[in-house]
Design a protein around this motif. Structure first.
Motif, PDB file in Angstrom:
ATOM      1  N   SER A  60       0.836  -1.202   0.000  1.00  0.00           N
ATOM      2  CA  SER A  60       0.000   0.000   0.000  1.00  0.00           C
ATOM      3  C   SER A  60       0.872   1.254   0.000  1.00  0.00           C
ATOM      4  CB  SER A  60      -0.904  -0.006   1.232  1.00  0.00           C
ATOM      5  OG  SER A  60      -1.842   1.039   1.124  1.00  0.00           O
ATOM      6  N   PHE A  61       0.337   2.292  -0.582  1.00  0.00           N
ATOM      7  CA  PHE A  61       1.071   3.561  -0.591  1.00  0.00           C
ATOM      8  C   PHE A  61       0.866   4.300   0.723  1.00  0.00           C
ATOM      9  CE2 PHE A  61       0.596   2.666  -5.103  1.00  0.00           C
ATOM     10  CZ  PHE A  61       1.878   2.909  -5.544  1.00  0.00           C
ATOM     11  N   ALA A  62       1.889   5.067   1.124  1.00  0.00           N
ATOM     12  CA  ALA A  62       1.789   5.872   2.353  1.00  0.00           C
ATOM     13  C   ALA A  62       2.696   7.088   2.189  1.00  0.00           C
ATOM     14  CB  ALA A  62       2.217   5.044   3.557  1.00  0.00           C
ATOM     15  N   GLN A  63       2.606   8.014   3.127  1.00  0.00           N
ATOM     16  CA  GLN A  63       3.449   9.211   3.065  1.00  0.00           C
ATOM     17  C   GLN A  63       4.556   9.116   4.119  1.00  0.00           C
ATOM     18  OE1 GLN A  63       3.244  11.767   0.868  1.00  0.00           O
ATOM     19  NE2 GLN A  63       1.586  10.693  -0.183  1.00  0.00           N
ATOM     20  N   TRP A  64       5.763   9.247   3.718  1.00  0.00           N
ATOM     21  CA  TRP A  64       6.939   9.227   4.616  1.00  0.00           C
ATOM     22  C   TRP A  64       7.276  10.679   4.911  1.00  0.00           C
ATOM     23  CZ3 TRP A  64      10.614   5.283   6.130  1.00  0.00           C
ATOM     24  CH2 TRP A  64      11.857   5.751   6.555  1.00  0.00           C
ATOM     25  N   ALA A  67      -3.250   2.372   7.316  1.00  0.00           N
ATOM     26  CA  ALA A  67      -4.658   2.399   7.756  1.00  0.00           C
ATOM     27  C   ALA A  67      -5.470   1.290   7.098  1.00  0.00           C
ATOM     28  CB  ALA A  67      -5.270   3.771   7.449  1.00  0.00           C
ATOM     29  N   THR A  68      -4.859   0.130   7.011  1.00  0.00           N
ATOM     30  CA  THR A  68      -5.553  -1.023   6.426  1.00  0.00           C
ATOM     31  C   THR A  68      -6.189  -1.833   7.554  1.00  0.00           C
ATOM     32  OG1 THR A  68      -3.878  -1.089   4.703  1.00  0.00           O
ATOM     33  CG2 THR A  68      -5.249  -3.053   4.957  1.00  0.00           C
ATOM     34  N   PRO A  69      -7.444  -2.198   7.417  1.00  0.00           N
ATOM     35  CA  PRO A  69      -8.085  -3.000   8.471  1.00  0.00           C
ATOM     36  C   PRO A  69      -7.307  -4.295   8.719  1.00  0.00           C
ATOM     37  CG  PRO A  69      -9.694  -2.229   6.880  1.00  0.00           C
ATOM     38  CD  PRO A  69      -8.351  -1.900   6.322  1.00  0.00           C
ATOM     39  N   PRO A  70      -7.328  -4.777   9.952  1.00  0.00           N
ATOM     40  CA  PRO A  70      -6.527  -5.976  10.288  1.00  0.00           C
ATOM     41  C   PRO A  70      -6.979  -7.246   9.581  1.00  0.00           C
ATOM     42  CG  PRO A  70      -7.854  -5.254  12.161  1.00  0.00           C
ATOM     43  CD  PRO A  70      -7.997  -4.203  11.144  1.00  0.00           C
ATOM     44  N   ASN A  71      -8.163  -7.222   9.013  1.00  0.00           N
ATOM     45  CA  ASN A  71      -8.634  -8.436   8.319  1.00  0.00           C
ATOM     46  C   ASN A  71      -8.419  -8.348   6.805  1.00  0.00           C
ATOM     47  OD1 ASN A  71     -10.470  -6.402   7.920  1.00  0.00           O
ATOM     48  ND2 ASN A  71     -12.232  -7.811   7.778  1.00  0.00           N
ATOM     49  N   LYS A  72      -7.598  -7.365   6.379  1.00  0.00           N
ATOM     50  CA  LYS A  72      -7.371  -7.196   4.939  1.00  0.00           C
ATOM     51  C   LYS A  72      -5.903  -7.455   4.576  1.00  0.00           C
ATOM     52  CE  LYS A  72     -11.518  -5.721   3.801  1.00  0.00           C
ATOM     53  NZ  LYS A  72     -12.399  -6.469   2.899  1.00  0.00           N
ATOM     54  N   THR A  73      -5.734  -7.943   3.403  1.00  0.00           N
ATOM     55  CA  THR A  73      -4.386  -8.179   2.883  1.00  0.00           C
ATOM     56  C   THR A  73      -4.420  -7.954   1.359  1.00  0.00           C
ATOM     57  OG1 THR A  73      -2.579  -9.768   2.827  1.00  0.00           O
ATOM     58  CG2 THR A  73      -4.765 -10.661   2.511  1.00  0.00           C
ATOM     59  N   THR A  74      -3.255  -7.797   0.761  1.00  0.00           N
ATOM     60  CA  THR A  74      -3.249  -7.562  -0.692  1.00  0.00           C
ATOM     61  C   THR A  74      -3.104  -8.877  -1.467  1.00  0.00           C
ATOM     62  OG1 THR A  74      -2.126  -5.483  -0.227  1.00  0.00           O
ATOM     63  CG2 THR A  74      -2.242  -6.144  -2.529  1.00  0.00           C
ATOM     64  N   TYR A  75      -2.112  -9.635  -1.075  1.00  0.00           N
ATOM     65  CA  TYR A  75      -1.868 -10.904  -1.787  1.00  0.00           C
ATOM     66  C   TYR A  75      -1.719 -12.035  -0.788  1.00  0.00           C
ATOM     67  CZ  TYR A  75      -0.505  -7.669  -5.524  1.00  0.00           C
ATOM     68  OH  TYR A  75      -0.491  -6.656  -6.441  1.00  0.00           O
ATOM     69  N   LEU A  76      -1.922 -13.244  -1.293  1.00  0.00           N
ATOM     70  CA  LEU A  76      -1.621 -14.438  -0.503  1.00  0.00           C
ATOM     71  C   LEU A  76      -0.611 -15.262  -1.303  1.00  0.00           C
ATOM     72  CD1 LEU A  76      -5.262 -15.385   0.561  1.00  0.00           C
ATOM     73  CD2 LEU A  76      -3.471 -14.484   2.067  1.00  0.00           C
ATOM     74  N   LEU A  77       0.522 -15.548  -0.652  1.00  0.00           N
ATOM     75  CA  LEU A  77       1.539 -16.374  -1.320  1.00  0.00           C
ATOM     76  C   LEU A  77       1.276 -17.824  -0.938  1.00  0.00           C
ATOM     77  CD1 LEU A  77       4.823 -14.342  -0.618  1.00  0.00           C
ATOM     78  CD2 LEU A  77       3.106 -14.001  -2.382  1.00  0.00           C
ATOM     79  N   VAL A  78       0.894 -18.604  -1.918  1.00  0.00           N
ATOM     80  CA  VAL A  78       0.536 -19.998  -1.642  1.00  0.00           C
ATOM     81  C   VAL A  78       1.765 -20.880  -1.760  1.00  0.00           C
ATOM     82  CG1 VAL A  78      -0.847 -21.966  -2.424  1.00  0.00           C
ATOM     83  CG2 VAL A  78      -1.815 -19.656  -2.456  1.00  0.00           C
ATOM     84  N   GLN A  79       1.977 -21.688  -0.717  1.00  0.00           N
ATOM     85  CA  GLN A  79       3.041 -22.698  -0.797  1.00  0.00           C
ATOM     86  C   GLN A  79       2.372 -24.063  -0.799  1.00  0.00           C
ATOM     87  OE1 GLN A  79       5.633 -21.435   2.390  1.00  0.00           O
ATOM     88  NE2 GLN A  79       6.828 -20.221   0.931  1.00  0.00           N
ATOM     89  N   LEU A  80       2.793 -24.884  -1.732  1.00  0.00           N
ATOM     90  CA  LEU A  80       2.120 -26.167  -1.920  1.00  0.00           C
ATOM     91  C   LEU A  80       2.684 -27.232  -0.998  1.00  0.00           C
ATOM     92  CD1 LEU A  80       1.838 -26.409  -5.824  1.00  0.00           C
ATOM     93  CD2 LEU A  80       0.214 -25.472  -4.184  1.00  0.00           C
ATOM     94  N   ALA A  81       1.832 -28.189  -0.681  1.00  0.00           N
ATOM     95  CA  ALA A  81       2.290 -29.354   0.072  1.00  0.00           C
ATOM     96  C   ALA A  81       3.190 -30.171  -0.846  1.00  0.00           C
ATOM     97  CB  ALA A  81       1.074 -30.169   0.495  1.00  0.00           C
ATOM     98  N   PRO A  82       4.122 -30.942  -0.264  1.00  0.00           N
ATOM     99  CA  PRO A  82       4.983 -31.783  -1.108  1.00  0.00           C
ATOM    100  C   PRO A  82       4.122 -32.692  -1.992  1.00  0.00           C
ATOM    101  CG  PRO A  82       5.728 -31.799   1.167  1.00  0.00           C
ATOM    102  CD  PRO A  82       4.430 -31.069   1.168  1.00  0.00           C
ATOM    103  N   ASP A  83       4.545 -32.860  -3.223  1.00  0.00           N
ATOM    104  CA  ASP A  83       3.878 -33.730  -4.211  1.00  0.00           C
ATOM    105  C   ASP A  83       2.545 -33.178  -4.733  1.00  0.00           C
ATOM    106  OD1 ASP A  83       6.000 -35.464  -3.834  1.00  0.00           O
ATOM    107  OD2 ASP A  83       4.950 -36.556  -2.253  1.00  0.00           O
ATOM    108  N   ALA A  84       2.162 -31.981  -4.317  1.00  0.00           N
ATOM    109  CA  ALA A  84       0.901 -31.426  -4.839  1.00  0.00           C
ATOM    110  C   ALA A  84       1.125 -30.918  -6.265  1.00  0.00           C
ATOM    111  CB  ALA A  84       0.429 -30.288  -3.948  1.00  0.00           C
ATOM    112  N   ASP A  85       0.111 -31.096  -7.086  1.00  0.00           N
ATOM    113  CA  ASP A  85       0.213 -30.641  -8.474  1.00  0.00           C
ATOM    114  C   ASP A  85      -0.278 -29.191  -8.579  1.00  0.00           C
ATOM    115  OD1 ASP A  85       0.491 -31.523 -11.452  1.00  0.00           O
ATOM    116  OD2 ASP A  85      -1.398 -30.402 -11.318  1.00  0.00           O
TER     117      ASP A  85
END
Lengths: 433, 244
Positions: free
Chosen positions: A153-157, A254-272
């Motif tokens: 997210s963008f913010a002001q420094w 100022a992002t609500p605690p239940n919000k996110t931008t992306y989810l990085l999915v990591q697969l279980a071993p041997d999952a296609d």
């Protein structure tokens, strides 16, 4: 009756084809093969003489070189045309490559098998939000080992001596295998767990009004202290990246605690990957699921083509090629015109048109090789000078090879006007001049 | 004299188109045998250079036949004519037409390399010919570094080096002083006599007459006379022709 007609016509066609072959195609092919053989023998002879230490340069090369170097001013003008053109093309293409790399740098450094992104996201810097519930839905899908949230997210420094600078805050759980700062220059990742800690790149010190570790600033009226310094993590825009843990990033933006931008999915071993992606897509209604390659492609495509940046770079490269071609064509043409009398003499003594055309093409090739060598040196200098800037020019072996082929193609194409002039030459003029 | 190396039978050649069309040659018959030097003389505009161009396979006749070493040029395409020139005809031009950026030896070996000779063989042969005409010591000189006479001798060396059966020379002495003109004509006469080549010299220069086996006169596109010449190189053989 019909069969007889067909057979008769077939025989007629065969005879016509035979006549055509004997009168035109056959001799043409034989001549072409003969010429190719002759000139390949010339090249072979030249190489073998060089290897044998007897450098008697074939006159076809010597004549071309002498014609080219005889008028030094004109030759320098030719070189300037080629160098200008190729440096412009190499800078534009180098920027294009660099741009393409920089727009995906975050995706390249995120250890994800799949990306869950808000539907309609155009690029990495597009700060739409996903609901945290999507994460739990994803975690429930078979084959998913983890779904790590990251916030962009963008913010002001606010710099200590006044004024603000827009920054792109990247929040990630530092203890999960999420998107963490790399190329660490000073400090440790652990230090980001200290309250108010942030990481910035040293190339942005001046812009952010910072001198390094320990400096403080404010983001959205909250204290931010530089506890980690990286090197070489630059944005292609002028907006600096600021890394910080996920919760603090939410506070800074100022992002609500239940919000996110992306989810990085990591697969279980041997999952296609494809099977998991299909399951995730059918489970998550408001999100898209992309492989890293797909997300890279989408980001590149957006920045390079939808914003017009790529078109501008290509237009610059095209302009360079056109200007270079015109200059080379003009100088080769006037050079040939100046030597018309000599070419007429060559024709009069029995030289083939092909030989004379090759003299001109060799002139074009010599110009190309020398011009390319200078342009490459200049291009590499530009690469060195821009290495530490926001958008460094990149030079790869593939780009070098492509530029060389482009230079040769440009010069040989530019020789066409000169060749047309020579083809029309009347050997009888040798008696009248 | 040996067999005819060049022969023109009833050659007609027109130049230009439409209202500007001019019949430059009007049924010319001419032959040249190996070993003889023939002068072609005539006033300006008589058709000398046109005839030289037709005999040299640079222009094709509208009518009639030209044979080079027995081979008719009728119906040959420009590239085939170029091959024929390269194989059988050597040219000497009034203003030499040497390549100003190439050395004397390179100017001479050019003909051989164009014919497909290997570069080092061509260079060796060119040096031999330059030595024959007494210019070996000027082999590395550029044309501008040579006198007019030396330049014309290099041009003759270029015409000789490929073993052409015919040498066609266009006003070879026009740009030379008396001494150099004598030297060049001596060389051409010796080339004809000793190497059994046919040499046809187009000239206005009366100083060349003593060198001719025959003198052919042309006017208004027709051969108007032919006479026997003195028949060879007058006076003692000089250092220029000593090698031949």
């Amino acid at each position: 009756m019909k069969w007889q007609e067909i057979l008769a016509r077939s025989s007629e066609v065969q005879q016509q084809a035979g006549r055509l072959w004997r009168s035109t195609l056959g001799p043409f092919l034989a001549r072409s093969v003969g010429r190719a053989g002759h000139y390949s023998r010339l090249v072979t002879q030249f190489c073998s003489l060089l290897l044998a230490g007897q450098p008697v340069v074939p006159l076809i090369v010597k004549l071309a070189a002498k014609n080219l170097f005889h008028d030094r001013l004109r030759f320098i003008a030719t070189l300037i045309g080629i160098v200008f053109s190729i440096v412009l093309v190499s800078v534009q293409m180098g920027l294009f490559l660099s741009f393409g790399r920089m727009v995906t740098t975050m995706i390249d450094h995120a250890p994800a098998d799949l990306w869950i992104i808000p539907r309609g996201t155009k690029c990495f810097e597009d700060p739409s939000l996903l609901d945290e519930r999507e994460r739990f839905r994803a975690m429930a899908v078979k084959g998913v080992s983890d779904a790590i949230p990251i916030l962009i997210s963008f913010a002001q420094w606010r710099v200590p001596n006044g004024g603000t600078v827009p920054v792109l805050v990247i929040g990630a759980n530092l203890w999960a295998a999420g998107l963490r700062p790399w190329n660490i220059f000073e400090g440790t990742l652990d230090s980001l767990s200290i309250p108010d800690a942030v990481a910035i790149d040293r190339s942005y010190f001046e812009r952010l009004g910072s001198k390094g570790l320990g400096d403080t600033a404010e983001i959205r009226d909250q204290r931010a202290q530089v506890r980690l310094v990286t090197t070489g993590i630059r944005s292609f825009t002028t907006t600096p990246y600021v890394f910080t843990p996920l919760d603090r990033a939410r506070a800074y933006t100022a992002t609500p605690p239940n919000k996110t931008t992306y989810l990085l999915v990591q697969l279980a071993p041997d999952a296609d990957v494809e099977e998991v992606r299909d399951r995730l897509t059918s489970t998550l209604a408001k999100a898209e699921v992309l492989t890293p390659a797909e997300f890279r492609k989408r980001s590149r495509s957006f920045w390079l083509f939808e914003t017009g940046a790529g078109a501008a770079l290509f237009a610059g490269a095209l302009l360079g090629m056109i200007v270079g071609s015109v200059i080379v064509a003009q100088t080769l043409y006037s050079n040939t015109k100046e030597h018309l009398n000599e070419f007429a003499t060559l024709r009069a003594i029995g030289t083939s048109r092909m030989y004379i055309q090759i003299v001109i093409i060799v002139q074009a090739l010599l110009s190309a090789v020398i011009g390319f060598a200078i342009a490459l040196g200049t291009g590499l200098l530009v690469v060195k000078v821009t290495a530490a800037t926001a958008l460094p020019v990149v030079m790869t072996p593939t780009l070098m090879a492509s530029l060389f082929l482009l230079t040769v193609a440009m010069c040989v194409t530019s020789a066409i006007s000169a060749i047309i002039q020579v083809v029309r030459i009347d050997p009888a003029t040798a008696f009248t001049r | 004299m040996s067999d005819r190396v060049i022969e023109a039978v009833n050659v007609v050649k027109s130049l230009g188109d439409g209202a500007r069309k001019v019949q430059a040659l009007k049924g010319v018959n001419l032959h040249l045998a190996g070993g003889e030097l023939v002068l072609l003389m005539g006033p300006s505009g008589s058709g000398k250079t046109t005839l030289l161009s037709v005999l040299g396979c640079i222009l094709s006749p509208n009518e009639g036949t030209v044979r080079i070493c027995g081979q008719s040029t009728s119906g040959l395409q420009p590239e085939a004519l170029a091959k024929l020139r390269l194989a059988h005809i050597g040219f000497v031009f009034q203003t030499y037409h040497l390549f100003p950026t190439l050395t004397a030896i390179d100017n001479v070996r050019l003909v051989l390399e164009v014919a497909g000779e290997r570069p080092h063989h061509a260079a060796a042969k060119a040096m031999d010919v330059l030595a024959l005409i007494g210019l070996a010591h000027k082999a590395r000189a550029l044309p501008l570094e040579l006198s007019s006479g030396e330049q014309q001798r290099v041009a003759i060396a270029r015409a000789m080096v490929g073993n052409a059966a015919v040498i066609l020379a266009d006003e070879p002495t026009a740009a030379l002083d008396s001494e150099n003109g004598h030297s060049v004509m001596s060389l051409l006469a010796e080339v004809a006599k000793i190497q059994s080549r046919g040499v046809l010299v187009v000239t206005h220069d009366a100083r060349t007459l003593p060198f001719a086996n025959r003198v052919v006169r042309i006017d208004d596109g027709r051969i108007v006379g032919e006479e026997q010449g003195a028949g060879g190189s007058p006076g003692p053989t000089d250092e220029v022709t000593a090698g031949l």
